[in-house]
Write an enzyme that holds these catalytic residues in place. Structure first.
Site, short mmCIF file in Angstrom:
data_model
loop_
_atom_site.label_atom_id
_atom_site.label_comp_id
_atom_site.label_asym_id
_atom_site.label_seq_id
_atom_site.Cartn_x
_atom_site.Cartn_y
_atom_site.Cartn_z
N GLY A 47 10.92 -2.86 5.63
CA GLY A 47 10.15 -4.11 5.64
C GLY A 47 9.71 -4.47 4.22
O GLY A 47 9.91 -5.59 3.75
N HIS A 48 9.10 -3.48 3.53
CA HIS A 48 8.72 -3.70 2.13
C HIS A 48 9.95 -4.04 1.29
O HIS A 48 9.91 -4.94 0.44
CB HIS A 48 8.10 -2.43 1.54
CG HIS A 48 6.85 -1.96 2.23
ND1 HIS A 48 6.80 -0.80 2.97
CD2 HIS A 48 5.59 -2.46 2.27
CE1 HIS A 48 5.57 -0.61 3.44
NE2 HIS A 48 4.82 -1.60 3.03
N MET B 44 0.84 -1.21 0.00
CA MET B 44 0.00 0.00 0.00
C MET B 44 0.87 1.26 0.00
O MET B 44 0.38 2.36 0.26
CB MET B 44 -0.94 0.00 1.20
CG MET B 44 -1.92 -1.18 1.17
SD MET B 44 -3.43 -0.90 2.09
CE MET B 44 -2.79 -0.63 3.72
N GLN C 95 -2.56 -12.35 7.74
CA GLN C 95 -2.76 -12.09 6.31
C GLN C 95 -2.03 -13.14 5.47
O GLN C 95 -2.59 -13.70 4.51
CB GLN C 95 -2.24 -10.69 5.99
CG GLN C 95 -2.14 -10.38 4.53
CD GLN C 95 -1.76 -8.92 4.30
OE1 GLN C 95 -2.60 -8.04 4.41
NE2 GLN C 95 -0.52 -8.66 3.98
N ARG D 65 2.13 2.93 9.27
CA ARG D 65 1.30 3.63 10.26
C ARG D 65 2.11 4.21 11.42
O ARG D 65 1.57 5.00 12.19
CB ARG D 65 0.21 2.70 10.79
CG ARG D 65 -0.89 2.41 9.77
CD ARG D 65 -2.05 1.65 10.39
NE ARG D 65 -3.21 1.63 9.51
CZ ARG D 65 -3.53 0.61 8.71
NH1 ARG D 65 -2.78 -0.47 8.69
NH2 ARG D 65 -4.61 0.67 7.94
N SER E 30 6.28 -0.05 10.18
CA SER E 30 4.92 0.00 9.64
C SER E 30 4.70 1.39 9.08
O SER E 30 5.16 2.39 9.66
CB SER E 30 3.90 -0.25 10.76
OG SER E 30 2.61 0.14 10.34
N TYR F 167 4.14 3.99 0.84
CA TYR F 167 4.83 4.60 1.97
C TYR F 167 5.88 3.61 2.48
O TYR F 167 5.88 3.20 3.64
CB TYR F 167 3.87 5.03 3.08
CG TYR F 167 4.33 6.30 3.75
CD1 TYR F 167 4.30 7.52 3.08
CD2 TYR F 167 4.85 6.27 5.04
CE1 TYR F 167 4.76 8.67 3.68
CE2 TYR F 167 5.32 7.43 5.64
CZ TYR F 167 5.27 8.63 4.95
OH TYR F 167 5.73 9.78 5.55
N LEU F 168 6.75 3.26 1.55
CA LEU F 168 7.62 2.10 1.73
C LEU F 168 8.70 2.30 2.79
O LEU F 168 9.18 3.40 3.01
CB LEU F 168 8.29 1.77 0.38
CG LEU F 168 7.32 1.52 -0.78
CD1 LEU F 168 8.09 1.26 -2.06
CD2 LEU F 168 6.39 0.35 -0.47
N HIS F 169 9.02 1.19 3.44
CA HIS F 169 10.10 1.17 4.43
C HIS F 169 10.92 -0.10 4.23
O HIS F 169 10.63 -0.88 3.30
CB HIS F 169 9.52 1.27 5.85
CG HIS F 169 8.42 0.28 6.13
ND1 HIS F 169 8.64 -1.08 6.13
CD2 HIS F 169 7.10 0.44 6.38
CE1 HIS F 169 7.51 -1.71 6.40
NE2 HIS F 169 6.54 -0.80 6.53
P1 AMP Z 1 1.43 -2.92 3.45
O1 AMP Z 1 2.01 -1.88 2.56
O2 AMP Z 1 1.34 -2.52 4.89
O3 AMP Z 1 0.17 -3.53 2.91
O4 AMP Z 1 2.50 -4.11 3.45
C1 AMP Z 1 2.92 -4.71 2.25
C2 AMP Z 1 3.72 -5.94 2.59
O5 AMP Z 1 4.86 -5.59 3.38
C3 AMP Z 1 2.92 -6.97 3.40
O6 AMP Z 1 3.21 -8.27 2.95
C4 AMP Z 1 3.43 -6.75 4.80
O7 AMP Z 1 3.34 -7.89 5.61
C5 AMP Z 1 4.89 -6.40 4.53
N1 AMP Z 1 5.45 -5.69 5.67
C6 AMP Z 1 4.96 -4.57 6.26
N2 AMP Z 1 5.70 -4.23 7.32
C7 AMP Z 1 6.70 -5.15 7.41
C8 AMP Z 1 7.79 -5.35 8.31
N3 AMP Z 1 8.03 -4.52 9.33
N4 AMP Z 1 8.60 -6.41 8.09
C9 AMP Z 1 8.36 -7.25 7.06
N5 AMP Z 1 7.36 -7.12 6.19
C10 AMP Z 1 6.53 -6.09 6.36
#
Ligand code: AMP
Length: 283
Positions: free
Chosen positions: A36-37, A30, A153, A187, A185, A32-34
């Site tokens: 984790g993404h 979604m 998820q 968020r 996150s 706003y990448l970090h």
């Molecule tokens: P989102 O943009 O929040 O929908 O996340 C996109 C993908 O990134 C999803 O598969 C999340 O589980 C993964 N994701 C989000 N935050 C993290 C994190 N801190 N570590 C690993 N994966 C993450």
């Protein structure tokens, strides 16, 4: 890197790659990448000839009183990060194209979507599985990458793929955390410095639980109580849920099974809802 905004343009690129027998790795986000993404992107790059990242804030997975409007957005910055990573295509579909007027088909994984986050966010996972199915049909990836930060998820998507005989192989990757322990996150940007400090009770409580289990604790009620006690020490934080569940069926456990357990919690910090977990076993 190609920036693709329409389905027809994306399908042309995808068909071209398929004709050339390139493997396609897909990372749905979604935005706003970090980091984790980006860890998912790195893994896709390692395992595939082509990597596609989608950025789409999916209205179908937000409840009426949730943060759809406020959800952070910065497509320019995101595109820069993906370009640096050597991503082949960023897919930015429009909500009007994915959900045109009259849209009425949804996919739902029974039971698994009703517990944990699904209990506090009715309809959320129906929205998630629907968009993931749609994006899989459009992107037709060989591999798709999800974070274990959203463990429920990932479990639900794996079940959908299995039940519906879908092609992509689902890979899940570990939670990426900030130096202070908070799971990354999009968020987290909502948190004031004080809230962020208080929110650290969430990873701290789970770290405590993990070490207790490693030391031999198996009583799920004691694990949950310990986590809640740590969270409750912060007056500005309220626990949404604290659960010890089986990893495969997401059923509440009385005894920790070291090969099949998800320990998960969600908290509210002011207006912000944060989740975190750890797993024992394979996901
Ligand atoms: P989102 O943009 O929040 O929908 O996340 C996109 C993908 O990134 C999803 O598969 C999340 O589980 C993964 N994701 C989000 N935050 C993290 C994190 N801190 N570590 C690993 N994966 C993450």
């Amino acid at each position: 890197m190609k920036t693709v905004k329409t389905l027809s343009e994306f399908k042309d690129i995808r068909d071209h790659w398929h004709r050339q027998s390139h493997t396609i790795g897909f990372v749905p986000t979604m935005g706003y990448l970090h980091e984790g993404h980006l860890s998912l992107v790195d893994q896709s790059k390692r395992e595939n000839r082509k990597t596609v990242v989608s950025i789409f804030i999916n209205p179908a997975q937000f409840g009426p009183n949730e943060d759809l409007e406020a959800y952070p957005r910065d497509v320019l910055r995101d595109s820069g990060l993906l370009e640096e990573k050597g991503v082949d295509a960023v897919f930015l579909p429009a909500a009007t194209e994915l959900y045109p007027a009259g849209f009425s088909s949804y996919v739902e994984v029974e039971r698994l979507g009703d517990v944990l986050c699904g209990a506090s966010r009715p309809g959320h996972f129906r929205g998630v599985t629907t968009i993931v199915l749609k994006l899989f049909n459009i992107v037709r990836p060989h591999y798709a990458y999800f974070g274990r930060k959203d463990a429920q998820q990932a479990i639900i998507i794996k079940k959908m793929v299995k039940d519906l005989n879908m092609e992509p192989v689902i890979r899940t990757l570990p939670i990426v955390r900030d130096a202070d322990g908070l799971a990354l996150s999009s968020r987290n940007t909502y948190l004031s410095p004080g809230e962020r400090e208080a929110a650290l009770c969430l990873p701290r409580s789970l770290q405590w639980a993990k070490s207790q289990i490693e030391a031999g604790l198996r009583d799920a009620a004691a694990v949950k109580k310990g986590i809640r006690d740590e969270i409750n020490r912060q007056p500005e934080i309220t626990a949404d849920y604290v659960e010890v569940s089986s990893l495969d069926r997401l059923e509440s456990l009385t005894t920790v099974d070291t090969r099949n357990t998800l320990v998960a919690a969600a908290v509210r910090v002011g207006q912000t809802r944060l989740i975190d977990n750890f797993i024992l076993g394979d996901l």
